[in-house]
Design a protein around this motif. Sequence first.
Motif, PDB file in Angstrom:
ATOM      1  N   UNK A  47      -3.099  21.042   6.537  1.00 38.10           N
ATOM      2  CA  UNK A  47      -3.703  20.204   7.568  1.00 38.10           C
ATOM      3  C   UNK A  47      -4.823  19.300   7.053  1.00 38.10           C
ATOM      4  N   UNK A  48      -5.731  19.789   6.203  1.00 41.00           N
ATOM      5  CA  UNK A  48      -6.785  18.884   5.723  1.00 41.00           C
ATOM      6  C   UNK A  48      -6.235  17.721   4.905  1.00 41.00           C
ATOM      7  N   UNK A  49      -5.285  17.983   4.010  1.00 45.02           N
ATOM      8  CA  UNK A  49      -4.690  16.912   3.211  1.00 45.02           C
ATOM      9  C   UNK A  49      -3.906  15.955   4.098  1.00 45.02           C
ATOM     10  N   UNK A  50      -3.169  16.504   5.054  1.00 44.71           N
ATOM     11  CA  UNK A  50      -2.414  15.685   5.998  1.00 44.71           C
ATOM     12  C   UNK A  50      -3.353  14.754   6.758  1.00 44.71           C
ATOM     13  N   UNK A  51      -4.471  15.285   7.219  1.00 46.13           N
ATOM     14  CA  UNK A  51      -5.440  14.482   7.966  1.00 46.13           C
ATOM     15  C   UNK A  51      -6.037  13.391   7.090  1.00 46.13           C
ATOM     16  N   UNK A  52      -6.339  13.719   5.840  1.00 43.69           N
ATOM     17  CA  UNK A  52      -6.885  12.713   4.922  1.00 43.69           C
ATOM     18  C   UNK A  52      -5.906  11.555   4.743  1.00 43.69           C
ATOM     19  N   UNK A  53      -4.630  11.891   4.583  1.00 42.65           N
ATOM     20  CA  UNK A  53      -3.619  10.840   4.412  1.00 42.65           C
ATOM     21  C   UNK A  53      -3.474  10.009   5.681  1.00 42.65           C
ATOM     22  N   UNK A  54      -3.510  10.666   6.844  1.00 38.71           N
ATOM     23  CA  UNK A  54      -3.400   9.942   8.105  1.00 38.71           C
ATOM     24  C   UNK A  54      -4.545   8.941   8.253  1.00 38.71           C
ATOM     25  N   UNK A  55      -5.727   9.321   7.793  1.00 41.38           N
ATOM     26  CA  UNK A  55      -6.884   8.418   7.890  1.00 41.38           C
ATOM     27  C   UNK A  55      -6.704   7.208   6.979  1.00 41.38           C
ATOM     28  N   UNK A  56      -6.071   7.412   5.820  1.00 43.36           N
ATOM     29  CA  UNK A  56      -5.790   6.275   4.932  1.00 43.36           C
ATOM     30  C   UNK A  56      -4.852   5.292   5.629  1.00 43.36           C
ATOM     31  N   UNK A  57      -3.772   5.803   6.191  1.00 42.66           N
ATOM     32  CA  UNK A  57      -2.785   4.941   6.833  1.00 42.66           C
ATOM     33  C   UNK A  57      -3.382   4.249   8.062  1.00 42.66           C
ATOM     34  N   UNK A  58      -4.237   4.938   8.789  1.00 42.64           N
ATOM     35  CA  UNK A  58      -4.869   4.340   9.962  1.00 42.64           C
ATOM     36  C   UNK A  58      -5.725   3.134   9.584  1.00 42.64           C
TER      37      UNK A  58
ATOM     38  N   UNK B  34       0.875  -1.167   0.000  1.00 36.94           N
ATOM     39  CA  UNK B  34       0.000   0.000   0.000  1.00 36.94           C
ATOM     40  C   UNK B  34       0.916   1.221   0.000  1.00 36.94           C
ATOM     41  N   UNK B  35       0.489   2.292  -0.664  1.00 33.27           N
ATOM     42  CA  UNK B  35       1.272   3.535  -0.680  1.00 33.27           C
ATOM     43  C   UNK B  35       0.344   4.711  -0.427  1.00 33.27           C
ATOM     44  N   UNK B  36       0.765   5.609   0.441  1.00 30.02           N
ATOM     45  CA  UNK B  36       0.059   6.869   0.618  1.00 30.02           C
ATOM     46  C   UNK B  36       1.074   8.005   0.547  1.00 30.02           C
ATOM     47  N   UNK B  37       0.788   8.964  -0.330  1.00 27.94           N
ATOM     48  CA  UNK B  37       1.639  10.141  -0.475  1.00 27.94           C
ATOM     49  C   UNK B  37       1.058  11.265   0.359  1.00 27.94           C
ATOM     50  N   UNK B  38       1.791  11.682   1.386  1.00 27.03           N
ATOM     51  CA  UNK B  38       1.392  12.801   2.240  1.00 27.03           C
ATOM     52  C   UNK B  38       1.841  14.103   1.586  1.00 27.03           C
ATOM     53  N   UNK B  39       1.112  14.547   0.554  1.00 30.84           N
ATOM     54  CA  UNK B  39       1.458  15.833  -0.064  1.00 30.84           C
ATOM     55  C   UNK B  39       1.267  16.973   0.917  1.00 30.84           C
ATOM     56  N   UNK B  40       0.477  16.757   1.974  1.00 29.21           N
ATOM     57  CA  UNK B  40       0.252  17.786   2.986  1.00 29.21           C
ATOM     58  C   UNK B  40       1.296  17.820   4.077  1.00 29.21           C
TER      59      UNK B  40
END
Length: 260
Positions: free
Chosen positions: A216-227, A140-146
């Motif tokens: 912050x919104x993009x960062x939070x979205x990515x964190x939710x994916x990883x969670x 799985x890959x998630x890019x934290x652009x935020x």
Amino acid sequence: MAKTFPESAMVIRAISPNITILSVPFLRFNKVKFGGRATIVKLATGNLAVFSPVGLTTEAKSAVESMGGRVNYLIASDIEHHMNLGPWKQEYASATVIGPEGLYEKRKAQGNEDVPIDIVYTKDNKHSLKLPDELGSVFDVEYFDGHQNKELVFNYKPERTMIQADLVFNLPAHEQFSKSGMDATSGIWTKLAHHFLNIQGKGQQRFNWYAAPADKPSFADSAKVVAGWGVDRIIPCHGDVIESGGDDVFKRIFAWNLKA
């Protein structure tokens, strides 16, 4: 002058049959005992993926050879973890280089070796970009652009293992300094960093809310994916490996972001 360490200070450890880590002492700003780490994963094809390459020492080459020697991917996990791309690409010329947007331009501006980034993650393509099947089928890959450092975060699904650079810290860096002759916990600046970049207490939770995000919104979205990955092991570039219970650790230190 930056502190240098002998090649013998590198700690090479196979944490599973398919994952080997190369841990080295590293001083951030020549003061903070951060440590550094590369992670090598052997794919089902026998090819190797190297994340956040550290110095290509004789010992590092031997570790690669012991895993079959076929380096097919070099991954710069963010715009900070790229300084050793040149030597690795020179040694393993056919390897595909993966990194985030802005990395090539940064390296060019700094006068680093000209290493093309073959697969570039961007804010626009992060959900549509397809990796080669031997890689994409097991990660799985998630890019934290935020994230301030443009983080690429990977989950090696067969072992529920997160591999990342500056998203999760686990200081003190005991393993990384274990052969350096230095105490991983000493020094005022190191102790200050430990307060914010360990996995106990609220320090890293505050860091992930106030300092790490650029968006912050993009960062939070990515964190939710990883969670949602449910990882067990977390391999950080800075600090000790979190051998188990990584899902609980992640959800605790990103609690504010996950609620955002």
